[in-house]
Write an enzyme that holds these catalytic residues in place. Sequence first.
Site, PDB file in Angstrom:
ATOM      1  N   THR A 188       0.960  -1.038   0.025  1.00  0.00           N
ATOM      2  CA  THR A 188       0.172   0.005  -0.022  1.00  0.00           C
ATOM      3  C   THR A 188       0.913   1.359   0.163  1.00  0.00           C
ATOM      4  O   THR A 188       2.051   1.289   0.450  1.00  0.00           O
ATOM      5  CB  THR A 188      -0.926  -0.209   1.260  1.00  0.00           C
ATOM      6  N   TYR A 199      -1.836   0.510   9.817  1.00  0.00           N
ATOM      7  CA  TYR A 199      -2.052  -0.200   8.633  1.00  0.00           C
ATOM      8  C   TYR A 199      -0.702  -0.100   7.946  1.00  0.00           C
ATOM      9  O   TYR A 199      -0.410  -1.211   7.473  1.00  0.00           O
ATOM     10  CB  TYR A 199      -3.303   0.465   7.865  1.00  0.00           C
TER      11      TYR A 199
HETATM   12  N1  UFG Z   1     -12.867  10.700   3.053  1.00  0.00           N
HETATM   13  C1  UFG Z   1     -13.841  11.445   3.511  1.00  0.00           C
HETATM   14  N2  UFG Z   1     -15.123  10.876   4.047  1.00  0.00           N
HETATM   15  C2  UFG Z   1     -15.329   9.555   3.876  1.00  0.00           C
HETATM   16  C3  UFG Z   1     -14.274   8.779   3.590  1.00  0.00           C
HETATM   17  C4  UFG Z   1     -12.938   9.505   3.126  1.00  0.00           C
HETATM   18  O1  UFG Z   1     -13.690  12.711   3.691  1.00  0.00           O
HETATM   19  O2  UFG Z   1     -16.384   9.073   4.377  1.00  0.00           O
HETATM   20  C5  UFG Z   1     -11.745  10.922   2.912  1.00  0.00           C
HETATM   21  C6  UFG Z   1     -10.353  10.410   3.635  1.00  0.00           C
HETATM   22  O3  UFG Z   1     -10.242  11.339   4.831  1.00  0.00           O
HETATM   23  C7  UFG Z   1      -9.176  10.749   2.643  1.00  0.00           C
HETATM   24  C8  UFG Z   1      -9.862  10.465   1.555  1.00  0.00           C
HETATM   25  O4  UFG Z   1     -11.410  10.525   1.582  1.00  0.00           O
HETATM   26  O5  UFG Z   1      -8.712  11.960   2.696  1.00  0.00           O
HETATM   27  C9  UFG Z   1      -9.730   9.166   0.877  1.00  0.00           C
HETATM   28  O6  UFG Z   1      -9.985   8.124   1.925  1.00  0.00           O
HETATM   29  P1  UFG Z   1     -10.281   6.581   1.835  1.00  0.00           P
HETATM   30  O7  UFG Z   1     -10.831   6.142   3.073  1.00  0.00           O
HETATM   31  O8  UFG Z   1     -11.275   6.518   0.808  1.00  0.00           O
HETATM   32  O9  UFG Z   1      -9.000   6.042   1.348  1.00  0.00           O
HETATM   33  P2  UFG Z   1      -7.636   6.342   2.246  1.00  0.00           P
HETATM   34  O10 UFG Z   1      -6.806   7.427   1.493  1.00  0.00           O
HETATM   35  O11 UFG Z   1      -7.820   6.386   3.798  1.00  0.00           O
HETATM   36  O12 UFG Z   1      -6.790   4.812   1.931  1.00  0.00           O
HETATM   37  C10 UFG Z   1      -6.419   4.516   0.887  1.00  0.00           C
HETATM   38  C11 UFG Z   1      -6.020   3.127   0.504  1.00  0.00           C
HETATM   39  C12 UFG Z   1      -4.902   2.580   1.464  1.00  0.00           C
HETATM   40  C13 UFG Z   1      -3.835   3.433   1.515  1.00  0.00           C
HETATM   41  C14 UFG Z   1      -4.205   4.884   1.908  1.00  0.00           C
HETATM   42  C15 UFG Z   1      -2.954   5.647   1.978  1.00  0.00           C
HETATM   43  O13 UFG Z   1      -7.160   2.312   0.983  1.00  0.00           O
HETATM   44  O14 UFG Z   1      -4.526   1.343   1.134  1.00  0.00           O
HETATM   45  O15 UFG Z   1      -5.015   5.431   0.917  1.00  0.00           O
HETATM   46  O16 UFG Z   1      -3.443   6.895   2.845  1.00  0.00           O
HETATM   47  F1  UFG Z   1      -2.992   2.945   2.163  1.00  0.00           F
END
Ligand code: UFG
Length: 333
Positions: free
Chosen positions: A117, A141
Site C-alpha cells: 500500500t 495499517y
Molecule cells: N474521506 C472522507 N469521507 C469519507 C471517507 C473518506 O472525507 O467518508 C476522505 C479521507 O479522509 C481521505 C480520502 O477521503 O482524505 C480518501 O479516503 P479513503 O478512506 O477512501 O482512502 P484512504 O486514502 O484512507 O486509503 C487509501 C487506501 C490505502 C492506502 C491509503 C494511504 O485504501 O490502501 O489510501 O493513505 F494506504
Amino acid sequence: MKKIFVTGGAGYIGSHVVKVLGEAGYEVLSYDNLSTGNRWAALYGDLVVGDLGDRPLLFDTLRRFEPDAVMHFAASIEVAESVANPLKYYRNNTLNALQLLEVVRELSIAHFIFSSTAAVYGIPETIPVAETAPLLPINPYGASKRMSEQLLADLSQAHPDSFRYVALRYFNVAGADAGGRIGQAYRNPTHLITRALKTARGLYPSLQLFGNDYPTDDGTCIRDYIHVDDLADAHLAALRYLLDGGLSDIFNCGYGHGYSVREVIDLAKKISGVDFPVVEVERREGDPPALTARSDKIKELLSWQPRHDNLEFIIRSAWQWEQKVGERLKSGA
Ligand code: UFG
C-alpha cells in the site's frame, strides 16, 4: 496451465484479479474466510473457505494445489480502524503474511505477489512519490504492510534462487468491473467513493468530509485513484514478469496524479444526479494530506499501460455497480 493460489480471492481487489487470471487461462484457487469477501465474487476456479490463521488447512490446501505462484490479498485495509485497533492489523496483516510465507517456503513455492500500500510512505517529502522514497508509515495499517514487505525482502535475499516476489503498492483503488459482474461489496464500507455513492442512494443521511484545513489547494486531501481493472492488469503483468524469471521488486500502482476529496464529491454528485448532504468534520486520524504515485517504473519494467485513467469512468463504473450490489448482498454470500 499455470496454477495460481489467491488469498482473498472473494474480496474486492482479489476478485478482480481472479477475473483477469481466469480470462487469461490460469487455473485459480481462491482461499478466503469470507469475513469481508463474498462467495459469488470469485468468478473463476474453486474457493476454499478458510482462515490464514488455520495453518493445517492452509498447508493442506497449498500442498494439494501445488501452485506456481501465490498472490496474497487477504488483509485488513482501513486506516482509521488500524489506529483504533492496531493489534488486529499486526495479526491479520503481518503475522498472517509470516505464516503464509513459512508454508510457502516449506512447500518450495517460488513466486509470490504481495498487496502492499501507499500507506507505507506515510507523508512523503515529494509527490508523486517514487518507490525509493523512505518508508515512514504514519498509521498501523501502513506499518503492518511495511513489516510484511521487510519479511519478503529478507526472505528473497536469503533464497534468491528459489524465492522471488513482487510487492505492489496500491494507491486509492476504486471503481468496478466494466462488465458489471463484481465490485466493492463490503458490509460497512469506509472508502470515499463508495461512501459518497451510497449516500447518493440514500443509504446514509450524509457524507462526512474529514478535514478541510489540509495544506492543499481546496483544503481537502489529495489521492491518486486507480481503477480496479487497471490494478488487476498490473498483477497479471507482475505474474508474467516473475514466471519469466524477473527478479524480486516493488512497484507503485497509481496514475501519477490526484484529486481532492471535494473534487471526488462533486463528480459523485454529478454522476449520481443527487446533491447529497456533505458535513465537514474534523480530520480523520492517520490521513496524509496528499499521496500520488510515480508510476514510470511499473510502466517501463512491467509494460503496464492503464486503460481507465479517468476519474469520471472510475466513479461511473462504481455507480453502476452500486445499483446492483444491494441486491447481491441481500441474496447472501
Ligand atoms: N474521506 C472522507 N469521507 C469519507 C471517507 C473518506 O472525507 O467518508 C476522505 C479521507 O479522509 C481521505 C480520502 O477521503 O482524505 C480518501 O479516503 P479513503 O478512506 O477512501 O482512502 P484512504 O486514502 O484512507 O486509503 C487509501 C487506501 C490505502 C492506502 C491509503 C494511504 O485504501 O490502501 O489510501 O493513505 F494506504
